[in-house]
Design a protein around this motif. Structure first.
Motif, PDB file in Angstrom:
ATOM      1  N   ALA A   1       1.043  -1.182   0.023  1.00 47.71           N
ATOM      2  CA  ALA A   1      -0.046  -0.067   0.094  1.00 47.71           C
ATOM      3  C   ALA A   1       0.896   1.349   0.135  1.00 47.71           C
ATOM      4  CB  ALA A   1      -1.019   0.064   1.359  1.00 47.71           C
ATOM      5  N   ASP A   2       2.013   1.283   0.664  1.00 45.47           N
ATOM      6  CA  ASP A   2       3.025   2.604   0.729  1.00 45.47           C
ATOM      7  C   ASP A   2       3.516   2.598  -0.564  1.00 45.47           C
ATOM      8  OD1 ASP A   2       2.503   2.859   3.445  1.00 45.47           O
ATOM      9  OD2 ASP A   2       4.086   1.212   4.010  1.00 45.47           O
TER      10      ASP A   2
ATOM     11  N   VAL B   1       1.542   6.843  -6.731  1.00 44.55           N
ATOM     12  CA  VAL B   1       0.304   7.817  -7.293  1.00 44.55           C
ATOM     13  C   VAL B   1       0.854   9.421  -6.974  1.00 44.55           C
ATOM     14  CG1 VAL B   1      -2.152   8.341  -6.696  1.00 44.55           C
ATOM     15  CG2 VAL B   1      -1.429   6.073  -7.101  1.00 44.55           C
ATOM     16  N   THR B   2       1.520   9.406  -5.919  1.00 44.50           N
ATOM     17  CA  THR B   2       1.907  10.941  -5.498  1.00 44.50           C
ATOM     18  C   THR B   2       3.135  11.590  -6.155  1.00 44.50           C
ATOM     19  OG1 THR B   2       3.072  10.255  -3.523  1.00 44.50           O
ATOM     20  CG2 THR B   2       0.727  10.810  -3.383  1.00 44.50           C
TER      21      THR B   2
ATOM     22  N   ALA C   1       2.342   1.829  -3.458  1.00 48.09           N
ATOM     23  CA  ALA C   1       1.151   2.349  -4.504  1.00 48.09           C
ATOM     24  C   ALA C   1       1.100   3.910  -4.108  1.00 48.09           C
ATOM     25  CB  ALA C   1      -0.108   1.450  -4.263  1.00 48.09           C
ATOM     26  N   ARG C   2       0.946   4.194  -3.023  1.00 50.37           N
ATOM     27  CA  ARG C   2       0.631   5.588  -2.606  1.00 50.37           C
ATOM     28  C   ARG C   2       1.609   6.593  -3.204  1.00 50.37           C
ATOM     29  NH1 ARG C   2       3.027   8.570   1.020  1.00 50.37           N
ATOM     30  NH2 ARG C   2       3.786   6.495   2.375  1.00 50.37           N
ATOM     31  N   ARG C   3       3.079   6.140  -3.149  1.00 52.02           N
ATOM     32  CA  ARG C   3       4.074   6.859  -3.246  1.00 52.02           C
ATOM     33  C   ARG C   3       4.377   6.939  -4.935  1.00 52.02           C
ATOM     34  NH1 ARG C   3       7.844   4.061   1.267  1.00 52.02           N
ATOM     35  NH2 ARG C   3       8.128   5.924   2.531  1.00 52.02           N
TER      36      ARG C   3
ATOM     37  N   GLY D   1      -2.333  -3.795   4.737  1.00 51.87           N
ATOM     38  CA  GLY D   1      -1.650  -3.113   3.897  1.00 51.87           C
ATOM     39  C   GLY D   1      -0.354  -3.962   2.899  1.00 51.87           C
TER      40      GLY D   1
END
Length: 311
Positions: free
Chosen positions: A147-148, A154-155, A150-152, A215
């Motif tokens: 999950a971390d 996307v941002t 994917a977030r990195r 996650g």
């Protein structure tokens, strides 16, 4: 740009505008005063150069050269076109230099985000190989759960990611790079280490386990595999790293479920013992992922190719 200019309709270039190669040839003729020497300068044959000039003359509708046994001389129209061509070619060279600067800036660094199993057991070899191919690229590695990662991506904090979950996270594209299997392991002193029959899925689901956090790819796969067997019991411990989970299992605290990739040393030394499980699929796909709609380029593409996958 004025307000009127901003709303003016776009007018496409006329079909009479020559391409850059033809303009470069014309500039070479002006420099050398000879079609043959100009052809050598731009790396083509003299017949090809003659054909290209004639094609340009037909395209523009004017004669550009006066040809004679002593060489080729620009006509008045040819001299004027050459002046225009020089400005176009100089602008193209500036554009090319700027684009190269952008590529150089892109290639100077690579930000990789990876889930823990891939970061510890697969990425080191790939990064060493990438260093051999791109010694001037600075690589940074961000390690977290899937999950971390994917977030990195996307941002915009990472250029390329590696995850272990069930599917490609939302907003990302990706490709499978390897397969992995989750295994149940216990300390040699645990009763399961002496079992003669495989664990049943319901028995595994009902047992409090030492687990990775929500996650993580490992937890996602395990949750999904045991959902139809009553779901996971309340965890005995919930830890945020593979090393911590292994340490707790080795101490005899209880069973854990981890990637087989992460357990080679512990299994070979029998600090942990594998417990067979029947009737449940614990295989998973390992994926490279990147922002949706943006294919990896430069160092990211090269790193991806080192995993055996290209896009």
């Amino acid at each position: 740009m004025t307000g009127d200019d901003a709303h003016a309709p776009h007018v496409p270039l006329s079909h009479r505008v020559p391409d850059l190669g033809a303009l470069e040839l014309l500039l070479a003729v002006a420099r050398h005063g000879s079609l043959g020497r100009a052809a050598r300068d731009v790396g083509i044959t003299q017949p090809a150069a003659s054909s290209r000039v004639r094609s340009m003359e037909r395209q523009l509708g004017v004669a550009l050269l006066d040809r004679s046994p002593r060489g080729s001389r620009l006509t008045d129209a040819g001299a004027l076109v050459t002046d225009w061509a020089r400005r176009v070619v100089e602008a193209a060279e500036a554009f090319d230099a700027g684009a190269q600067a952008l590529r150089d800036r892109r290639d100077s660094r690579l930000r990789v985000a990876a889930s823990m199993t891939i970061a510890e057991y697969l990425l080191p070899g790939w990064l060493i190989a990438l260093r051999g191919e791109r010694p001037d690229t600075a690589v940074s590695l961000l390690v977290g759960n899937s999950a971390d990662v994917a977030r990195r991506l996307v941002t915009g904090e990472a250029d390329l990611g590696f995850v272990e979950g069930l599917s490609i996270p939302e907003g990302l594209d990706g490709t499978v790079i390897a397969h992995d299997r989750l295994v149940v392991v216990v300390a040699p002193s645990h009763p399961w280490a002496r079992r003669r029959t495989p664990l049943l899925p319901a028995e595994l689901a009902a047992t409090p386990l030492i687990l990775r956090e929500h996650g993580s790819g490992t937890r996602q796969v395990l949750d999904a595999a045991l959902a139809v067997h009553g779901g996971l019991a309340q965890p005995l411990l919930e830890l945020s790293s593979t090393t911590a989970v292994k340490g707790a299992a080795e101490s005899g605290a209880g069973p854990c479920v981890l990637s087989e990739l992460a357990l080679g040393e512990e299994l070979s030394s029998r600090r942990l013992v594998k417990v067979p499980v029947a009737g449940v699929r614990l295989r998973r796909q390992l994926r490279a992922v990147w922002p949706g709609g943006h294919r990896p380029t430069g160092p990211a593409r090269d790193l991806l190719s080192l995993t055996g996958r290209d896009v």
